[in-house]
Design a protein around this motif. Structure first.
Motif, PDB file in Angstrom:
ATOM      1  N   ASN A 259      10.352   3.411   3.164  1.00 52.06           N
ATOM      2  CA  ASN A 259      10.448   4.942   2.504  1.00 52.06           C
ATOM      3  C   ASN A 259       9.949   4.818   1.250  1.00 52.06           C
ATOM      4  O   ASN A 259      10.285   4.001   0.315  1.00 52.06           O
ATOM      5  CB  ASN A 259      11.886   5.193   2.819  1.00 52.06           C
ATOM      6  N   HIS A 260       8.809   5.960   0.844  1.00 45.83           N
ATOM      7  CA  HIS A 260       8.408   5.961  -0.541  1.00 45.83           C
ATOM      8  C   HIS A 260       8.701   7.555  -0.866  1.00 45.83           C
ATOM      9  O   HIS A 260       7.802   7.918  -1.619  1.00 45.83           O
ATOM     10  CB  HIS A 260       7.074   5.497  -0.653  1.00 45.83           C
ATOM     11  N   THR A 261      10.047   8.023  -0.647  1.00 45.33           N
ATOM     12  CA  THR A 261      10.294   9.467  -0.965  1.00 45.33           C
ATOM     13  C   THR A 261       9.537  10.399  -0.108  1.00 45.33           C
ATOM     14  O   THR A 261       8.442  10.028   0.434  1.00 45.33           O
ATOM     15  CB  THR A 261      10.161   9.980  -2.378  1.00 45.33           C
TER      16      THR A 261
ATOM     17  N   PRO B  75      11.002   3.156  -5.005  1.00 47.12           N
ATOM     18  CA  PRO B  75      11.154   4.457  -5.565  1.00 47.12           C
ATOM     19  C   PRO B  75       9.688   4.706  -6.038  1.00 47.12           C
ATOM     20  O   PRO B  75       8.730   3.912  -6.244  1.00 47.12           O
ATOM     21  CB  PRO B  75      12.074   4.086  -6.569  1.00 47.12           C
ATOM     22  N   TYR B  76       9.368   5.934  -6.458  1.00 42.52           N
ATOM     23  CA  TYR B  76       8.030   6.426  -7.021  1.00 42.52           C
ATOM     24  C   TYR B  76       8.362   6.439  -8.459  1.00 42.52           C
ATOM     25  O   TYR B  76       9.190   6.650  -9.226  1.00 42.52           O
ATOM     26  CB  TYR B  76       7.989   8.044  -6.554  1.00 42.52           C
ATOM     27  N   GLY B  77       7.297   5.603  -9.311  1.00 42.07           N
ATOM     28  CA  GLY B  77       7.327   5.391 -10.674  1.00 42.07           C
ATOM     29  C   GLY B  77       6.659   6.391 -11.583  1.00 42.07           C
ATOM     30  O   GLY B  77       7.037   6.220 -12.753  1.00 42.07           O
TER      31      GLY B  77
ATOM     32  N   PHE C  31       1.014  -1.029   0.075  1.00 42.14           N
ATOM     33  CA  PHE C  31      -0.112  -0.115  -0.189  1.00 42.14           C
ATOM     34  C   PHE C  31       0.782   1.112  -0.065  1.00 42.14           C
ATOM     35  O   PHE C  31       1.594   1.464   0.624  1.00 42.14           O
ATOM     36  CB  PHE C  31      -0.854   0.120   1.240  1.00 42.14           C
ATOM     37  N   ASP C  32       0.867   1.909  -0.943  1.00 41.79           N
ATOM     38  CA  ASP C  32       1.760   3.211  -1.093  1.00 41.79           C
ATOM     39  C   ASP C  32       1.022   4.474  -0.988  1.00 41.79           C
ATOM     40  O   ASP C  32      -0.277   4.575  -1.121  1.00 41.79           O
ATOM     41  CB  ASP C  32       2.173   3.107  -2.671  1.00 41.79           C
ATOM     42  N   ASN C  33       1.804   5.461  -0.909  1.00 37.77           N
ATOM     43  CA  ASN C  33       1.611   6.893  -0.930  1.00 37.77           C
ATOM     44  C   ASN C  33       0.667   7.266   0.293  1.00 37.77           C
ATOM     45  O   ASN C  33       0.387   8.598   0.581  1.00 37.77           O
ATOM     46  CB  ASN C  33       0.724   7.488  -1.987  1.00 37.77           C
ATOM     47  N   GLY C  34       0.432   6.499   1.251  1.00 33.09           N
ATOM     48  CA  GLY C  34      -0.076   7.009   2.590  1.00 33.09           C
ATOM     49  C   GLY C  34       0.881   7.461   3.755  1.00 33.09           C
ATOM     50  O   GLY C  34       2.337   7.776   3.175  1.00 33.09           O
TER      51      GLY C  34
ATOM     52  N   SER D  37       8.424  13.700  -0.827  1.00 34.21           N
ATOM     53  CA  SER D  37       7.218  14.557  -1.361  1.00 34.21           C
ATOM     54  C   SER D  37       6.498  13.810  -2.495  1.00 34.21           C
ATOM     55  O   SER D  37       5.423  14.314  -3.022  1.00 34.21           O
ATOM     56  CB  SER D  37       7.792  15.845  -1.694  1.00 34.21           C
ATOM     57  N   HIS D  38       7.409  12.879  -3.218  1.00 38.98           N
ATOM     58  CA  HIS D  38       6.628  12.161  -4.046  1.00 38.98           C
ATOM     59  C   HIS D  38       5.935  12.739  -5.415  1.00 38.98           C
ATOM     60  O   HIS D  38       5.059  12.697  -5.673  1.00 38.98           O
ATOM     61  CB  HIS D  38       5.442  11.224  -3.423  1.00 38.98           C
ATOM     62  N   THR D  39       7.016  13.573  -5.690  1.00 40.25           N
ATOM     63  CA  THR D  39       6.522  14.402  -6.739  1.00 40.25           C
ATOM     64  C   THR D  39       7.262  14.386  -8.166  1.00 40.25           C
ATOM     65  O   THR D  39       6.713  14.728  -9.197  1.00 40.25           O
ATOM     66  CB  THR D  39       6.864  16.067  -6.835  1.00 40.25           C
TER      67      THR D  39
HETATM   68 ZN   LIG Z   1       3.829   5.983  -5.014  1.00 40.63          ZN
END
Ligand SMILES: [Zn+2]
Length: 214
Positions: free
Chosen positions: A59-61, A99-101, A6-9, A63-65
């Motif tokens: 860790n998923h970065t 990483p953010y893809g 589950f990502d981005n939370g 700011s994820h931008t």
């Molecule tokens: Zn993501």
């Protein structure tokens, strides 16, 4: 076999429900969190709850931008380091990074060489994916897509999002369908999705790393 992530939370409106559903089905998963969402009191409490309930947190970065391979060295390192700082309380080993893809795409845009050095030095595992059912853009249809993708593979590492799209309202049904299909749900990641395992190169890193020199 199926592994769930589950990502981005974390998101106060969604993550508690996701954790409740995973507990209901006795499933352990991984949460790849955004640093900027973990620095808030609520976000940190949710990430800690996930950890306390036996899930892995990565860790998923910060700011994820932008994918890290599209950034210069200093900015890419800052994205990684600030997210690590937000997870300073996490004593999990190995530490995990995803990483953010950008819409789940795999490629050389994922990593900056300077971040790969960090990952090796810190004995991180870099965790990619092989199933992106697109829950964020298809909150109603993603379950069918996910079940199709899973049926076509021996071991799927599925990316979902604990984000307020409405998609996670169907998580319970999805988990029931997986059990009905006889899928074994495991927390460990399939080998081919982990090109860097505890700091050791286990796959061709140049496929996922930009050639940037700055
Ligand atoms: Zn993501």
């Amino acid at each position: 076999m199926v592994t769930l992530s589950f990502d981005n939370g974390p998101e106060p409106e969604v993550t508690p429900h996701v954790l409740d559903m995973l507990a209901k089905h006795s499933i352990k998963a991984s949460f790849f969190v955004m640093g900027r969402k973990v620095v808030t009191r609520e976000g940190r409490a949710l990430a800690m709850r996930a950890r306390d309930e036996g899930h892995w947190v990565g860790n998923h970065t910060y700011s994820h931008t932008h994918p890290l391979g599209e950034l210069d060295r200093a900015t890419a390192l800052r994205e990684f380091d600030q997210a690590e700082e937000s997870l300073g309380w996490l004593e999990q080993r190995p530490r995990l990074f995803r990483p953010y893809g950008r819409a789940g795409k795999l490629g050389r845009h994922l990593l900056h060489p300077a971040v790969v050095e960090r990952l090796v030095a810190g004995r991180y595992s870099a965790v990619l994916w092989n199933s992106v059912p697109g829950d964020w853009r298809d909150p109603e249809g993603w379950v069918a897509t996910a079940l199709e993708q899973i049926a076509a593979k021996d071991w799927s590492l599925v990316v979902l999002h604990d984000q307020p799209s409405g998609a996670m309202e169907h998580l319970d049904g999805f988990l029931m369908a997986l059990k009905q299909a006889g899928e074994e749900i495991v927390q460990e990641f399939p080998k081919d999705c982990v090109p860097l395992r505890e700091g050791r190169v286990a796959g061709p890193m140049d496929l996922w790393t930009s050639a940037r020199l700055d």
